[in-house]
Design a protein around this motif. Structure first.
Motif, short mmCIF file in Angstrom:
data_model
loop_
_atom_site.label_atom_id
_atom_site.label_comp_id
_atom_site.label_asym_id
_atom_site.label_seq_id
_atom_site.Cartn_x
_atom_site.Cartn_y
_atom_site.Cartn_z
N ARG A 281 -5.79 -2.71 1.57
CA ARG A 281 -5.48 -1.79 2.86
C ARG A 281 -4.07 -1.23 2.65
NH1 ARG A 281 -7.19 -5.26 6.12
NH2 ARG A 281 -9.29 -4.20 6.31
N THR A 282 -3.10 -2.16 2.15
CA THR A 282 -1.76 -1.77 2.08
C THR A 282 -1.33 -0.98 0.84
OG1 THR A 282 -1.01 -3.83 1.24
CG2 THR A 282 -1.07 -3.91 3.52
N TYR A 283 -2.18 -1.47 -0.33
CA TYR A 283 -1.93 -0.60 -1.61
C TYR A 283 -2.23 0.66 -1.61
CZ TYR A 283 -2.32 0.02 -6.73
OH TYR A 283 -2.28 0.60 -7.91
N LEU A 284 -3.25 1.14 -1.29
CA LEU A 284 -3.92 2.34 -1.55
C LEU A 284 -3.40 3.38 -0.65
CD1 LEU A 284 -7.68 1.53 -1.79
CD2 LEU A 284 -6.15 2.19 -3.70
N ASN A 285 -2.90 4.50 -0.92
CA ASN A 285 -2.50 5.70 -0.26
C ASN A 285 -3.32 5.71 0.96
OD1 ASN A 285 0.05 5.77 -1.49
ND2 ASN A 285 -0.72 7.33 -2.83
N ASN A 286 -4.64 5.81 0.81
CA ASN A 286 -5.54 6.40 1.83
C ASN A 286 -6.89 5.19 1.65
OD1 ASN A 286 -7.21 7.29 3.62
ND2 ASN A 286 -7.59 9.23 2.74
N PRO A 287 -6.82 4.28 2.23
CA PRO A 287 -8.01 3.31 2.02
C PRO A 287 -9.43 3.66 2.57
CG PRO A 287 -6.63 2.35 3.55
CD PRO A 287 -5.77 3.75 3.09
N VAL A 288 -9.28 4.83 3.23
CA VAL A 288 -10.54 5.20 3.97
C VAL A 288 -11.46 5.80 3.11
CG1 VAL A 288 -11.44 6.49 5.90
CG2 VAL A 288 -9.36 5.47 6.28
N GLY A 289 -12.82 5.68 3.09
CA GLY A 289 -13.52 6.22 2.28
C GLY A 289 -13.80 5.96 0.90
N ILE A 290 -13.68 4.74 0.69
CA ILE A 290 -13.79 4.37 -0.71
C ILE A 290 -15.25 4.38 -1.18
CG2 ILE A 290 -13.64 2.20 -2.44
CD1 ILE A 290 -11.23 1.65 -0.78
N HIS A 291 -15.40 4.92 -2.43
CA HIS A 291 -16.99 5.13 -3.04
C HIS A 291 -17.06 4.01 -3.99
CE1 HIS A 291 -17.84 9.54 -1.67
NE2 HIS A 291 -17.16 8.49 -0.67
N ASP A 292 -18.52 3.73 -4.19
CA ASP A 292 -19.29 3.21 -5.32
C ASP A 292 -18.48 1.49 -5.31
OD1 ASP A 292 -20.42 5.32 -6.08
OD2 ASP A 292 -18.84 6.11 -7.15
N GLY A 293 -18.06 1.08 -4.34
CA GLY A 293 -17.47 -0.22 -4.48
C GLY A 293 -18.31 -1.41 -4.87
N SER B 235 -5.32 12.17 -3.11
CA SER B 235 -4.38 12.75 -2.09
C SER B 235 -5.18 14.27 -1.76
CB SER B 235 -2.94 12.89 -2.62
OG SER B 235 -2.98 13.71 -3.63
N ASP B 236 -5.65 14.85 -2.57
CA ASP B 236 -6.36 16.13 -2.13
C ASP B 236 -7.73 15.92 -1.41
OD1 ASP B 236 -7.83 15.45 -4.32
OD2 ASP B 236 -7.57 17.34 -5.39
N GLY B 237 -8.18 14.90 -1.35
CA GLY B 237 -9.55 14.60 -0.59
C GLY B 237 -10.68 14.37 -1.62
N SER B 238 -10.47 14.68 -3.12
CA SER B 238 -11.23 14.55 -4.00
C SER B 238 -11.50 13.06 -4.37
CB SER B 238 -11.09 15.41 -5.12
OG SER B 238 -9.87 14.91 -5.69
N TYR B 239 -12.43 12.95 -5.17
CA TYR B 239 -12.73 11.36 -5.87
C TYR B 239 -12.87 11.55 -7.21
CZ TYR B 239 -13.73 9.60 -1.25
OH TYR B 239 -13.79 9.32 0.26
#
Length: 148
Positions: free
Chosen positions: A63-75, A102-106
């Motif tokens: 939650r603190t490490y990732l720039n955007n922790p929202v919407g992680i896929h394939d966890g 950062s551009d919204g892609s995965y």
């Protein structure tokens, strides 16, 4: 103006003392018989305690490490197992997920290893392919539910 004739020496002494501590000077990190000091009392050969809160600790870190922790896929994640890391026996929990760029892609899902010392999260190893070889993964849906 300044410190005067005799006012500079305490500041200089303090600066030298702090520089010695920051550089890992001998008094701070080596015992009298020149052995490295371990703050955990662990020599790396004994079994470590199982990390009881490994899932919540990984989530808090990401939650603190990732720039955007929202919407992680394939966890997915493997339960912690004891492995040798840096010459010491540690519990390691492997995980694989695709974080949003950062551009919204995965990008593709990448493997990471959470390392535990004395039953607590210590660090995350980014390039963990060798360390996580032969891991058995299970879904980790809590990753997809992360928020900022």
């Amino acid at each position: 103006m300044g410190m005067g004739r005799s006012g500079w020496w305490p500041a200089a002494t303090l600066a030298l003392w702090l520089a010695g501590c920051a550089s890992g000077g001998p008094a701070a990190f080596v015992s009298e018989d020149n052995r490295a000091i371990s703050y955990t009392g662990d020599r790396g050969v004994a079994n470590q305690p199982f990390p009881a809160n490994y899932r919540s600790e990984i989530l808090a870190y990401l939650r603190t490490y990732l720039n955007n922790p929202v919407g992680i896929h394939d966890g997915v994640m493997a339960e912690p197992v004891q492995r040798t890391v840096g010459g010491r026996l540690r519990y390691v929990a492997c995980l694989r997920f695709a974080a949003r760029e950062s551009d919204g892609s995965y990008g593709p899902a990448r493997e990471r290893a959470a390392v535990y010392v004395d039953g607590r999260f210590d660090r995350m190893i980014e390039d963990a392919a060798e360390l996580c070889a032969a891991s058995t993964y299970a879904p980790f849906p809590e990753l997809a539910a992360l928020t900022r």
